[in-house]
Design a protein around this motif. Structure first.
Motif, short mmCIF file in Angstrom:
data_model
loop_
_atom_site.label_atom_id
_atom_site.label_comp_id
_atom_site.label_asym_id
_atom_site.label_seq_id
_atom_site.Cartn_x
_atom_site.Cartn_y
_atom_site.Cartn_z
N SER A 53 -10.56 -4.08 4.65
CA SER A 53 -9.16 -4.48 4.49
C SER A 53 -8.30 -3.83 5.57
CB SER A 53 -8.65 -4.09 3.10
OG SER A 53 -8.51 -2.69 2.97
N THR A 79 -2.40 -13.52 0.22
CA THR A 79 -2.02 -13.60 -1.19
C THR A 79 -1.14 -12.40 -1.54
OG1 THR A 79 -4.08 -14.72 -1.75
CG2 THR A 79 -2.86 -13.69 -3.58
N GLN A 80 -0.01 -12.69 -2.15
CA GLN A 80 0.93 -11.63 -2.51
C GLN A 80 0.98 -11.47 -4.03
OE1 GLN A 80 4.75 -11.97 -0.60
NE2 GLN A 80 3.88 -12.85 1.27
N LYS A 81 1.02 -10.24 -4.45
CA LYS A 81 1.09 -9.95 -5.89
C LYS A 81 1.99 -8.75 -6.11
CE LYS A 81 -2.65 -8.35 -7.92
NZ LYS A 81 -3.99 -8.34 -8.55
N GLU A 207 -6.12 -5.41 -1.47
CA GLU A 207 -7.30 -5.72 -2.27
C GLU A 207 -8.11 -6.80 -1.55
OE1 GLU A 207 -8.01 -6.81 -6.99
OE2 GLU A 207 -6.31 -7.68 -5.93
N THR A 308 -5.35 -9.47 -0.71
CA THR A 308 -4.17 -9.55 -1.55
C THR A 308 -3.36 -8.28 -1.31
OG1 THR A 308 -5.30 -10.86 -3.24
CG2 THR A 308 -3.31 -9.70 -3.92
N ASP A 310 0.78 -6.29 -1.86
CA ASP A 310 2.10 -6.35 -2.47
C ASP A 310 3.05 -7.00 -1.49
OD1 ASP A 310 3.75 -3.77 -1.15
OD2 ASP A 310 1.57 -3.50 -1.28
#
Length: 531
Positions: A53, A79-81, A207, A308, A310
């Motif tokens: 990563s 991908t955002q979370k 992630e 993924t 933030d």
């Protein structure tokens, strides 16, 4: 305001108190495994994903630096979370450092992941996801050095209250393996667990899963390795000849997860992973890739689609640049990988607990890694210091300038642990009888090199006091005697005074226990196994 001889709390006592009142962990349905020969203290087989990563982030940033408009569509594949609203425990203060949680997920959810990972009961929310990799990447406030802290997945710790990732129901605190925080509470619970145990503020997370790892390796055109002996491993379905092999994503995943090879020890497996990952990062940051727009675009798309993050990290180019800059230094030995010092768990030899006070010293070194201002000119006649003393050459008398009994001795112990030559303790009575608002450092007016020695002491205290000429009157002075082995050097050096004020936070921890240094590896240690 006498400086009572109050011994500091035993390191790790907070964890010990928590553990003592915790219920026993639930039975684990996985086969137990011992830790004999496990140089990483039970480090998870998936930590490779966290390292990759970093490489992914590095190359995405390279795209930004070479022309963001060309690659912005690829950046949009990240991908955002957001998990901030699911962190329900008090959070540590921000020190100016950048701490990124790196998690390798073996979730079976999502395309291409189902055939990998342990055969465990699947949960409705995550397809049976687990993490065997928990790493915190700590980048200094000056962004000039980095350390990767690996958390053994078998660590038995106190997990705080967390929200269930799917139902959002609050789960009570419990003593359990650290990776179970991710299994039930996801990233938010993992962040809370690490922050609660270490008091280190986690700023961001990254992630990556099995398929993501494969895609990244394939987008690089494979990674070349060299083996002293061949591999024919049924468990990983990997067959490789001795000598050099170019591994595609599928074979690379089997290789980094390989256990039954060589002496079969985890320490050898960990070394193989580190060599492999140094090659990944070297290739991801090579001029060959960065100057080929077609290859770079393909890799950025693969990297962006494999991780993924933030939203605060994914949308902040400067933060990504900071991470990339530090990650690129992996190839030059600028980043250290440290495993938390551990011991077998007395309740279960197949699990581990963190060795104290060594683990606490590691956390303190990270917390006390704060921004350092540009050095001010020495008060000596020359603009350059007349001497450049080491901590053991700096003699210090520590005075308690607060109304808190025992403060001088506690600070003296901290300084002694970092090698300073503590010669005495005592008290300082302010004119109004109140606590001194800010810590002070004093040296004798006639000490020609007093400012030079004071600068070393000042740089070790947080927040940093400004040294001044002219000593203060101590009350109840006494020699410093303690079980801590203080420095004994400094012949002919001036005796400084550190007057502890109410603003005192800590002594910077730069001298770490042997168990920490012995479990730390730098990129320069990652040698090709065939040479």
């Amino acid at each position: 305001m006498q400086d009572a001889r109050v011994a500091p709390s035993a390191p790790g006592s907070r964890m010990a108190r928590r553990a003592a009142g915790s219920p026993p962990p639930p039975p684990d349905d996985r086969p137990s495994r011992g830790h004999r020969g496990d140089g990483g203290g039970g480090q998870g087989k998936m930590r490779v994903l966290a390292w990759v990563s970093i490489a992914a982030t590095t190359v995405m940033v390279a795209g930004a630096l070479t022309g963001y408009t060309v690659y912005r569509d690829a950046f949009g594949n990240i991908t955002q979370k957001s998990v901030k609203e699911d962190i329900i425990n008090p959070r540590p203060r921000d020190t100016g450092a950048l701490n990124v949680l790196l998690v390798g997920s073996d979730t079976r959810a999502g395309k291409g992941n189902a055939k990998y990972g342990q055969q465990i009961a699947r949960t409705a929310d995550a397809g049976g996801k687990r993490t065997d990799t928990i790493i915190v990447m700590h980048i200094s406030p000056n962004r000039d050095k980095a350390r990767l802290i690996s958390f053994p997945r078998d660590s038995m710790v106190q997990i705080p209250k967390c929200k269930n990732e799917t139902t959002k129901a609050e789960m009570p605190p419990r003593r359990d393996m650290i990776n179970s925080a991710y299994n039930s509470g996801g990233i938010a619970c993992t962040i809370s667990t690490i922050e609660t145990l270490t008091q280190i503020r986690i700023n961001h997370f990254v992630e990556v899963d099995f398929s993501g790892f494969k895609n990244i390796v394939d987008a690089l055109g494979g990674i070349e390795i060299c083996l002293k002996s061949g591999v024919n491993d049924k468990a990983s379905h990997l067959v490789l000849p001795p000598g050099k092999s170019l591994l595609n994503g599928e074979k690379a995943l089997g290789y980094v997860r390989l256990r039954h090879y060589g002496d079969g020890s985890d320490i050898q497996r960990i070394k193989r992973q580190q060599i492999f990952l140094s090659k990944v990062i070297a290739k991801a940051t090579s001029s060959e890739l960065l100057t080929d727009i077609g290859k770079l675009t393909g890799f950025i798309k693969a990297a962006a689609g494999s991780v993924t993050m933030d939203p605060e990290l994914a949308n902040d180019t400067q933060q990504l640049i900071d991470i990339a800059t530090s990650a690129k230094e992996l190839t030059a030995g600028g980043v250290q990988l440290t495993t938390i010092p551990w011991l077998p768990d007395p309740q279960d030899p197949n699990r581990v607990v963190w060795k104290e006070p060594d683990a606490s010293a590691l956390w303190a070194s990270i917390i006390s890694d704060t921004e350092l201002p540009a050095p001010s000119p020495s008060a000596s006649a020359s603009t350059k210091p007349k001497v450049t003393p080491k901590p053991e050459q700096v003699k210090v008398q520590v005075l308690n300038g607060t109304t808190t009994p025992g403060k001088a001795r506690l600070v003296a112990d901290e300084l002694a642990k970092q090698g300073f030559n503590v010669v005495g303790v005592g008290n300082y009575q302010a004119a109004d009888g109140a606590s001194l608002p800010a810590s002070e450092i004093h040296y004798a007016k006639g000490a020609a090199t007093g400012a030079d020695y004071a600068a070393v002491l000042s740089g070790a205290v947080l927040p940093k006091p400004a040294p001044s000429a002219g000593k203060v009157t101590a009350t109840n002075p006494q020699p410093y005697t303690s079980g801590v082995a203080a420095g004994t050097g400094g012949k002919g050096a001036p005796v400084l005074q550190l007057v502890v004020g109410s603003d005192f936070k800590s002594v910077k921890v730069t001298k770490l226990p042997d168990s920490v240094t012995n479990s730390t590896i730098t990129a320069s240690d990652q040698k090709n196994v065939c040479t």
